[in-house]
Design a protein around this motif. Structure first.
Motif, PDB file in Angstrom:
ATOM      1  N   ALA A   1       0.980  -1.410  -0.131  1.00  0.00           N
ATOM      2  CA  ALA A   1      -0.078   0.207  -0.193  1.00  0.00           C
ATOM      3  C   ALA A   1       0.548   1.406  -0.142  1.00  0.00           C
ATOM      4  O   ALA A   1       0.123   2.223   0.115  1.00  0.00           O
ATOM      5  CB  ALA A   1      -1.222  -0.329   0.992  1.00  0.00           C
ATOM      6  N   LYS A   2       2.833   1.305  -0.245  1.00  0.00           N
ATOM      7  CA  LYS A   2       3.403   2.411   0.225  1.00  0.00           C
ATOM      8  C   LYS A   2       3.094   2.934  -2.143  1.00  0.00           C
ATOM      9  O   LYS A   2       3.264   4.112  -1.795  1.00  0.00           O
ATOM     10  CB  LYS A   2       4.628   1.357   0.329  1.00  0.00           C
ATOM     11  CG  LYS A   2       5.626   3.300   1.054  1.00  0.00           C
ATOM     12  CD  LYS A   2       5.881   3.143   1.948  1.00  0.00           C
ATOM     13  CE  LYS A   2       7.004   3.803   2.010  1.00  0.00           C
ATOM     14  NZ  LYS A   2       8.464   3.257   2.656  1.00  0.00           N
TER      15      LYS A   2
ATOM     16  N   PHE B   1       8.394   1.275  -7.885  1.00  0.00           N
ATOM     17  CA  PHE B   1       9.050   0.539  -8.591  1.00  0.00           C
ATOM     18  C   PHE B   1       8.948  -0.803  -7.147  1.00  0.00           C
ATOM     19  O   PHE B   1       9.413  -0.859  -6.166  1.00  0.00           O
ATOM     20  CB  PHE B   1      10.066   0.232  -8.863  1.00  0.00           C
ATOM     21  CG  PHE B   1      10.348   1.006 -10.093  1.00  0.00           C
ATOM     22  CD1 PHE B   1      10.488   0.185 -11.651  1.00  0.00           C
ATOM     23  CD2 PHE B   1      10.401   2.004  -9.981  1.00  0.00           C
ATOM     24  CE1 PHE B   1      10.945   1.083 -12.439  1.00  0.00           C
ATOM     25  CE2 PHE B   1      10.692   3.237 -11.115  1.00  0.00           C
ATOM     26  CZ  PHE B   1      10.358   2.525 -12.274  1.00  0.00           C
ATOM     27  N   VAL B   2       8.391  -1.691  -7.231  1.00  0.00           N
ATOM     28  CA  VAL B   2       8.331  -3.206  -6.825  1.00  0.00           C
ATOM     29  C   VAL B   2       9.978  -3.332  -6.089  1.00  0.00           C
ATOM     30  O   VAL B   2      10.804  -3.786  -7.946  1.00  0.00           O
ATOM     31  CB  VAL B   2       7.726  -4.770  -6.945  1.00  0.00           C
ATOM     32  CG1 VAL B   2       8.219  -5.575  -6.393  1.00  0.00           C
ATOM     33  CG2 VAL B   2       6.848  -4.422  -7.621  1.00  0.00           C
ATOM     34  N   GLY B   3      11.118  -3.655  -5.392  1.00  0.00           N
ATOM     35  CA  GLY B   3      11.515  -4.763  -5.439  1.00  0.00           C
ATOM     36  C   GLY B   3      11.802  -5.300  -4.383  1.00  0.00           C
ATOM     37  O   GLY B   3      13.384  -6.040  -3.827  1.00  0.00           O
ATOM     38  N   ASN B   4      10.695  -6.093  -3.460  1.00  0.00           N
ATOM     39  CA  ASN B   4      10.564  -7.404  -3.420  1.00  0.00           C
ATOM     40  C   ASN B   4       9.941  -8.563  -3.446  1.00  0.00           C
ATOM     41  O   ASN B   4       8.730  -8.275  -4.285  1.00  0.00           O
ATOM     42  CB  ASN B   4      10.155  -6.705  -2.093  1.00  0.00           C
ATOM     43  CG  ASN B   4       9.872  -8.329  -0.599  1.00  0.00           C
ATOM     44  OD1 ASN B   4       9.963  -9.287  -1.638  1.00  0.00           O
ATOM     45  ND2 ASN B   4       9.927  -7.906   0.566  1.00  0.00           N
TER      46      ASN B   4
ATOM     47  N   MET C   1       2.302  -5.102  -4.860  1.00  0.00           N
ATOM     48  CA  MET C   1       1.996  -4.417  -5.996  1.00  0.00           C
ATOM     49  C   MET C   1       2.219  -4.224  -7.105  1.00  0.00           C
ATOM     50  O   MET C   1       1.318  -2.891  -7.165  1.00  0.00           O
ATOM     51  CB  MET C   1       4.055  -3.987  -5.424  1.00  0.00           C
ATOM     52  CG  MET C   1       4.921  -4.228  -3.881  1.00  0.00           C
ATOM     53  SD  MET C   1       6.233  -3.707  -3.548  1.00  0.00           S
ATOM     54  CE  MET C   1       6.747  -3.349  -1.476  1.00  0.00           C
ATOM     55  N   MET C   2       1.939  -4.755  -7.980  1.00  0.00           N
ATOM     56  CA  MET C   2       1.515  -4.516  -9.192  1.00  0.00           C
ATOM     57  C   MET C   2      -0.182  -4.202  -9.315  1.00  0.00           C
ATOM     58  O   MET C   2      -0.960  -3.701 -10.271  1.00  0.00           O
ATOM     59  CB  MET C   2       1.807  -5.689 -10.447  1.00  0.00           C
ATOM     60  CG  MET C   2       3.659  -5.744 -10.366  1.00  0.00           C
ATOM     61  SD  MET C   2       4.134  -4.178 -11.121  1.00  0.00           S
ATOM     62  CE  MET C   2       2.892  -4.402 -12.685  1.00  0.00           C
ATOM     63  N   ARG C   3      -1.105  -4.346  -8.000  1.00  0.00           N
ATOM     64  CA  ARG C   3      -2.097  -4.926  -8.625  1.00  0.00           C
ATOM     65  C   ARG C   3      -2.115  -3.817  -7.740  1.00  0.00           C
ATOM     66  O   ARG C   3      -3.690  -2.324  -8.349  1.00  0.00           O
ATOM     67  CB  ARG C   3      -2.672  -5.591  -7.084  1.00  0.00           C
ATOM     68  CG  ARG C   3      -3.091  -6.862  -7.204  1.00  0.00           C
ATOM     69  CD  ARG C   3      -4.104  -7.231  -8.489  1.00  0.00           C
ATOM     70  NE  ARG C   3      -4.649  -8.857  -9.136  1.00  0.00           N
ATOM     71  CZ  ARG C   3      -5.485  -8.857  -9.000  1.00  0.00           C
ATOM     72  NH1 ARG C   3      -6.350  -8.012  -9.296  1.00  0.00           N
ATOM     73  NH2 ARG C   3      -5.697 -10.595  -9.644  1.00  0.00           N
ATOM     74  N   TYR C   4      -1.560  -2.699  -6.460  1.00  0.00           N
ATOM     75  CA  TYR C   4      -1.683  -0.945  -6.204  1.00  0.00           C
ATOM     76  C   TYR C   4      -0.729  -0.254  -7.189  1.00  0.00           C
ATOM     77  O   TYR C   4      -1.107   0.758  -6.936  1.00  0.00           O
ATOM     78  CB  TYR C   4      -0.471  -1.545  -4.943  1.00  0.00           C
ATOM     79  CG  TYR C   4      -1.436  -1.390  -3.745  1.00  0.00           C
ATOM     80  CD1 TYR C   4      -2.537  -1.110  -3.250  1.00  0.00           C
ATOM     81  CD2 TYR C   4      -1.688  -2.947  -3.484  1.00  0.00           C
ATOM     82  CE1 TYR C   4      -2.665  -1.409  -2.224  1.00  0.00           C
ATOM     83  CE2 TYR C   4      -2.302  -3.063  -2.186  1.00  0.00           C
ATOM     84  CZ  TYR C   4      -2.946  -2.480  -1.905  1.00  0.00           C
ATOM     85  OH  TYR C   4      -3.698  -2.450  -0.384  1.00  0.00           O
TER      86      TYR C   4
END
Length: 299
Positions: free
Chosen positions: A173-174, A186-189, A196-199
Motif C-alpha cells: 500500500a506504500k 517500483f517493486v523491489g521485493n 504491488m503491481m495490483r496497487y
C-alpha cells in the motif's frame, strides 16, 4: 537523451571466473542474452551483482563493460551503495560520464541505529543528487532501512532528480502514497510483486529477471493492460516458483541465480565470492527440478 525508467528493470548478477576475477565475456554474453528478451532496463552493481565484494577498480570495470555492451539499447542503471556521500557521488559522476540513465542509491547503511537520523538521511540523498544530473531511484528498505514518506516528500520537492523509489519493504500500500508525491514506485521485493503491481507499481527491479526476462516483461505488460488472468498465470506458474526456489534461502540467492545461468549456458561458471558459498548437492537438486519445470533447462 536518457531513457524512460519503467517496467522490467533486471538486477544483473556479475559473472566471475573460478579464480574470482570478473568474467568479462560472460558479462557481455549475459547482457546480450537479456536484451534479446526485451527487458525495459538493466541494473548493474546492486546487491545481486555482488557490489559488496568488489574493489573500486572492479566496480569501475563492470560499469564500463555494461555501458559498452548495452550501448543505449535499453535503460541502464548503476548501483551507488556507500555510507560516504563522497564515494556515492563519485560513482554517480562516473555513471553519468558513461551514459547511464539512473542510479540506485540505498540509505547510509553503516551502523544505522547509531548514526542514522531523519535529517541525516535526507541530507545524504540531497547532496548526492547535487553531484549528478542522472535520475535517482531511492532504495527503500535497502539494508533493512526504510525511508520515511516525510523524507521522500522533502526530496521530491527539493531535488530535480530524485524521482523513483524501489520499494523493498513488504508494504504494497506504500506504492500509491509514493506516486502521489510525483515519483515512480517500483517493486523491489520479489515475493510481493503481484500485490504491488495490483496497487499500480510503475515497474520492478527483480533478480528473477536474470532467468525469466521475457516472462517478466510479458507479466508487466499484462498487469498494465489489466489482464490479471494472464498476469497471474505467468506469475504463479513460472515466476513465483523460481522466486521461491532461489530467494527462499536469502544468503544463497546469488549463487542460485548464477548456477542456473551456468546450466543454461549463459555464463561460464557459477562462482561466488566469500562470504557467499556455493550450493550443496541438495539445494542444487531442488534448483534443477524447478529450472526444468520452468523450461530453462532440458527435462
Amino acid at each position: 537523451m536518457t531513457k524512460d525508467i519503467f517496467g522490467n528493470q533486471v538486477l544483473l548478477v556479475t559473472p566471475m571466473a573460478e579464480d574470482g576475477r570478473i568474467d568479462e565475456p560472460s558479462l557481455r554474453r549475459l547482457i546480450d542474452f537479456l536484451i534479446a528478451r526485451q527487458p525495459h532496463g538493466l541494473l548493474v552493481l546492486g546487491s545481486t551483482g555482488e557490489l559488496f565484494s568488489m574493489t573500486s577498480e572492479e566496480q569501475d570495470r563492470v560499469m564500463k563493460i555494461a555501458a559498452e555492451q548495452v550501448a543505449g539499447r535499453v535503460a541502464l542503471g548503476f548501483g551507488a551503495a556507500s555510507t560516504s556521500i563522497g564515494i556515492a557521488s563519485q560513482t554517480a559522476e562516473k555513471a553519468e560520464k558513461l551514459g547511464g540513465d539512473y542510479l540506485l542509491i540505498p540509505p547510509p547503511f553503516y551502523a544505522p541505529h547509531a548514526f542514522g537520523t531523519e535529517q541525516g538521511t535526507y541530507s545524504f540523498f540531497r547532496d548526492i543528487a547535487k553531484a549528478s544530473g542522472l535520475e535517482i531511484m531511492l532504495y527503500d528498505g535497502g539494508s533493512g532501512i526504510e525511508i520515511s514518506l516525510d523524507n521522500m516528500t522533502r526530496l521530491a520537492a527539493d531535488t530535480k532528480t530524485v524521482r523513483h523509489v524501489k520499494v523493498n519493504v513488504a508494504k504494497p500500500a506504500k506504492i500509491p502514497l509514493i506516486q502521489k508525491l510525483g515519483m515512480k514506485a517500483f517493486v523491489g521485493n520479489d515475493i510481493v510483486t503481484m500485490p504491488m503491481m495490483r496497487y499500480g507499481a510503475d515497474g520492478f527491479t527483480l533478480a528473477v529477471g536474470n532467468l525469466l526476462p521475457q516472462e517478466s516483461t510479458d507479466f508487466f505488460a499484462d498487469c498494465k493492460k489489466g489482464d490479471w488472468a494472464a498476469a497471474e498465470d505467468t506469475y504463479y506458474k513460472t515466476m513465483l516458483p523460481m522466486i521461491n526456489a532461489t530467494l527462499g534461502v536469502v544468503p544463497e540467492f546469488i549463487a542460485a541465480f548464477k548456477l542456473i545461468l551456468h546450466w543454461m549456458g549463459v555464463i561460464d561458471t557459477p562462482f561466488v565470492r566469500a562470504p557467499l558459498l556455493p550450493l550443496d548437492p541438495t539445494r542444487q537438486a531442488e534448483l534443477r527440478a524447478v529450472a526444468r519445470r520452468c523450461g530453462l533447462i532440458p527435462a
